[in-house]
Design an enzyme around this catalytic site. Structure first.
Site, PDB file in Angstrom:
ATOM      1  N   SER A 150       1.220  26.221 -53.198  1.00  0.00           N
ATOM      2  CA  SER A 150       0.206  25.766 -52.248  1.00  0.00           C
ATOM      3  C   SER A 150       0.732  25.933 -50.823  1.00  0.00           C
ATOM      4  CB  SER A 150      -0.188  24.318 -52.558  1.00  0.00           C
ATOM      5  OG  SER A 150      -1.342  23.943 -51.846  1.00  0.00           O
ATOM      6  N   ASP A 311      -7.776  27.453 -60.894  1.00  0.00           N
ATOM      7  CA  ASP A 311      -7.574  27.036 -59.500  1.00  0.00           C
ATOM      8  C   ASP A 311      -8.744  27.545 -58.663  1.00  0.00           C
ATOM      9  OD1 ASP A 311      -6.749  26.495 -56.932  1.00  0.00           O
ATOM     10  OD2 ASP A 311      -4.823  27.524 -57.087  1.00  0.00           O
ATOM     11  N   HIS A 344      -5.698  23.584 -59.352  1.00  0.00           N
ATOM     12  CA  HIS A 344      -4.689  23.899 -58.337  1.00  0.00           C
ATOM     13  C   HIS A 344      -3.352  23.226 -58.646  1.00  0.00           C
ATOM     14  CE1 HIS A 344      -3.269  25.237 -54.466  1.00  0.00           C
ATOM     15  NE2 HIS A 344      -2.978  24.003 -54.096  1.00  0.00           N
TER      16      HIS A 344
END
EC number: 2.3.1.31
Length: 370
Positions: A150, A311, A344
């Site tokens: 991320s 995601d 995610h």
């Protein structure tokens, strides 16, 4: 095995950092942790970059009484993916955060008061430039690898493009070359939640604006999950504690979001949340270049990418855009699409799946360096 009891360290740099905005920030304090030993050649260091609301506490515990270990404890330690018998692992809290590094809750030395909203807007590139100060301080010329998911993956990309001579490899999980309009809009709504909490007081609060920050966290938390994982965990179950026809009765998923949101208030600063959300929205690996191709032309080290099927915040297509661009440029790149229901957050939870792939990649990097 685990790394056991660890300690947080910090270092303050008197130098001033010129930010992407043109503003100056300094002195700068960075909180960090290290695991393992730096070898004589200083060639075995791996920097792990944390995500939005993460911190430097990557692994281990501060005391026997600490309830939870560091946030990626499963992959750090003797014999684990990031083997502390082989590697020197570093994790630093980014500037703008609230876990010991300089951020809006820090004292401005020029005023003797908290920065609050006088803190300058920062970017992911600024975070990496601050990290470079730490790497210099530790006496490391070249990192064996930079790894992150991320926002941590964004930092790894910045190392690969801005300081290509200082890394031997990068491992990028669940990230994007630039957040989409949808991702930005979700962060915008989270910001509004804080702005509209009357206790926020335009950043001059004494106590965290708990209702606004809890709501902002709830919005963000939804983006980290997937429909599949939420259905499996909660379905449409109504809370056993509430009456189904009570006006304020809640589904289990509502109780979960509320519980996590208000717990978050106790550990994270609202202004830091806002500043890091802004840094995410501003992120573009091609900032300052004519195109993604021009940015990635700077890359010298092999990069391993991971995307996760569910995601929807930074979907696989965004990773694949980067992989395709690097392949066209003839750059060394490796890509794995992992089927996962975790959304995610899969980059934190699918470590058993990606561990053998990352381990093999690091072995190839080590062999190529000989």
């Amino acid at each position: 095995m685990t790394v056991g009891i660890v300690e947080e360290k910090s270092v303050t740099f008197d130098t001033e950092l010129r930010l992407e905005s043109g503003r100056i920030l300094g002195p700068i304090t960075l909180a960090y942790e290290t695991y393992g030993e730096l070898n004589a050649a200083r060639s075995n260091a791996i920097l792990v970059a944390h995500a939005w609301t993460g911190n430097a506490h990557l692994a281990g515990r501060y005391s026997e009484n600490e309830q939870k270990p560091g946030w990626w404890n499963e992959i750090v330690g003797p014999g684990k993916l990031l083997d502390t018998d082989r590697y020197f692992i570093i994790c630093a809290n980014v500037i703008g955060s609230c876990f010991g590094s300089t951020g809006p809750a820090s004292i401005n030395p020029k005023t003797g008061k908290k920065y609050n909203l006088s803190f300058p807007v920062i970017t992911v590139r600024d975070m990496v430039r601050a990290q470079q100060l730490l790497i210099d301080h530790l006496g490391i010329d070249r990192l064996f690898s930079v790894m992150g998911g991320s926002m941590g993956g964004m930092q790894a990309l910045e190392w690969a493009t801005q300081f290509p001579e200082r890394i031997a490899s990068a491992i990028v999980l669940a990230t994007t070359p630039r957040p989409s309009a949808q991702a930005i809009s979700l962060n915008a709504v989270a910001r509004w939640a804080i702005f509209n909490d009357p206790t926020w007081k335009k950043g001059e609060y004494r106590k965290n604006p708990k209702d606004g920050l809890a709501l902002a966290r709830g919005i963000g938390h939804i983006t980290f999950l997937s429909d599949e994982s939420m259905t499996a965990k909660f379905g449409r179950r109504f809370s056993a504690r509430d009456g189904q026809f009570d006006f304020f009765g809640r589904f289990e998923v509502e109780r979960y979001l509320s519980y996590n949101g208000y717990n978050f208030v106790d550990r994270f600063d609202a202004n830091s949340f806002l500043y890091l959300a802004k840094a995410l929205d501003l992120y573009d690996v091609a900032w300052g270049y004519e195109s993604l191709e021009e940015a990635f032309a700077q890359v010298a080290a092999p990069i391993q990418f991971f995307a996760f099927s569910s995601d929807w915040l930074y979907p696989p297509a965004q990773t694949e855009e980067m992989v395709t661009t690097l392949e066209k440029l003839g750059k060394p790149v490796e890509y794995h699409l992992i089927t996962s229901a975790y959304g995610h957050d899969a980059f934190l939870l699918e470590h058993e799946t990606f561990t053998p792939m990352v381990r093999a990649f690091l072995e190839k990097v080590k062999t190529a360096a000989k």
